[in-house]
Design a protein around this motif. Structure first.
Motif, PDB file in Angstrom:
ATOM      1  N   PHE A   6     -28.167 -55.928 -32.318  1.00 60.04           N
ATOM      2  CA  PHE A   6     -27.210 -55.923 -31.061  1.00 60.04           C
ATOM      3  C   PHE A   6     -28.139 -56.298 -30.075  1.00 60.04           C
ATOM      4  CE2 PHE A   6     -24.890 -53.186 -34.050  1.00 60.04           C
ATOM      5  CZ  PHE A   6     -23.484 -53.680 -33.642  1.00 60.04           C
ATOM      6  N   ASP A   9     -27.530 -59.953 -29.871  1.00 61.30           N
ATOM      7  CA  ASP A   9     -26.169 -60.088 -29.590  1.00 61.30           C
ATOM      8  C   ASP A   9     -25.864 -59.993 -28.156  1.00 61.30           C
ATOM      9  OD1 ASP A   9     -25.174 -60.746 -32.119  1.00 61.30           O
ATOM     10  OD2 ASP A   9     -24.516 -58.876 -32.511  1.00 61.30           O
ATOM     11  N   GLU A  10     -26.416 -59.059 -27.637  1.00 65.15           N
ATOM     12  CA  GLU A  10     -26.315 -58.745 -26.160  1.00 65.15           C
ATOM     13  C   GLU A  10     -27.369 -59.889 -25.211  1.00 65.15           C
ATOM     14  OE1 GLU A  10     -27.826 -54.762 -25.026  1.00 65.15           O
ATOM     15  OE2 GLU A  10     -26.236 -53.890 -26.139  1.00 65.15           O
ATOM     16  N   VAL A  42     -20.046 -59.946 -33.230  1.00 69.89           N
ATOM     17  CA  VAL A  42     -20.490 -58.968 -33.096  1.00 69.89           C
ATOM     18  C   VAL A  42     -19.860 -57.744 -33.878  1.00 69.89           C
ATOM     19  CG1 VAL A  42     -20.332 -56.788 -31.345  1.00 69.89           C
ATOM     20  CG2 VAL A  42     -21.265 -59.079 -30.678  1.00 69.89           C
ATOM     21  N   THR A  85     -21.735 -53.301 -26.480  1.00 70.54           N
ATOM     22  CA  THR A  85     -21.743 -54.646 -26.360  1.00 70.54           C
ATOM     23  C   THR A  85     -20.495 -55.296 -25.937  1.00 70.54           C
ATOM     24  OG1 THR A  85     -23.560 -54.576 -28.133  1.00 70.54           O
ATOM     25  CG2 THR A  85     -22.271 -56.565 -27.726  1.00 70.54           C
ATOM     26  N   LEU A  89     -21.130 -53.768 -21.650  1.00 68.53           N
ATOM     27  CA  LEU A  89     -21.926 -54.625 -21.112  1.00 68.53           C
ATOM     28  C   LEU A  89     -21.434 -55.693 -20.262  1.00 68.53           C
ATOM     29  CD1 LEU A  89     -24.881 -56.026 -21.346  1.00 68.53           C
ATOM     30  CD2 LEU A  89     -24.140 -57.410 -23.094  1.00 68.53           C
TER      31      LEU A  89
END
Length: 101
Positions: A6, A9-10, A42, A85, A89
């Motif tokens: 993650f 991914d972020e 994600v 996420t 975010l």
């Protein structure tokens, strides 16, 4: 492992948003487009990881008193990280960018 996935991914989401902003898109549009483009990777990452833990939750054999709570906590963490996420975010990015401008 899931935290690292993650985090990657972020970082990819942030990079996608920044690329769109450099191309001249407004912040809100860049955040929306970046979020939509990262939605599938994600979700697929989280769903595969959660699906792999289903046998631990459904186990009835030796050691299940340890495996079930552990699997439940890991799935809860995956859900939290996924929602963070996908929603927190982009929202925080938008709010911080507005404050800077």
């Amino acid at each position: 492992v899931t935290k690292a996935v993650f985090a990657i991914d972020e970082n990819k989401l942030k990079a996608t948003i920044e690329q769109l902003r450099e191309r001249g898109h407004k912040t809100e549009h860049a955040v929306l487009e970046g979020s939509v483009s990262r939605l599938r990777p994600v979700l697929m990452t989280a769903l595969i990881a959660m699906a792999s833990l289903i046998p631990l939750i459904l186990s009835h054999g030796t050691g299940n008193e340890i495996q079930r709570p552990l699997a439940t906590v890991v799935i809860g963490g995956l859900v939290t990280a996924t929602l963070g996420t996908l929603f927190l975010l982009p929202l925080s990015y938008t709010l911080v960018t507005r404050k800077r401008q």
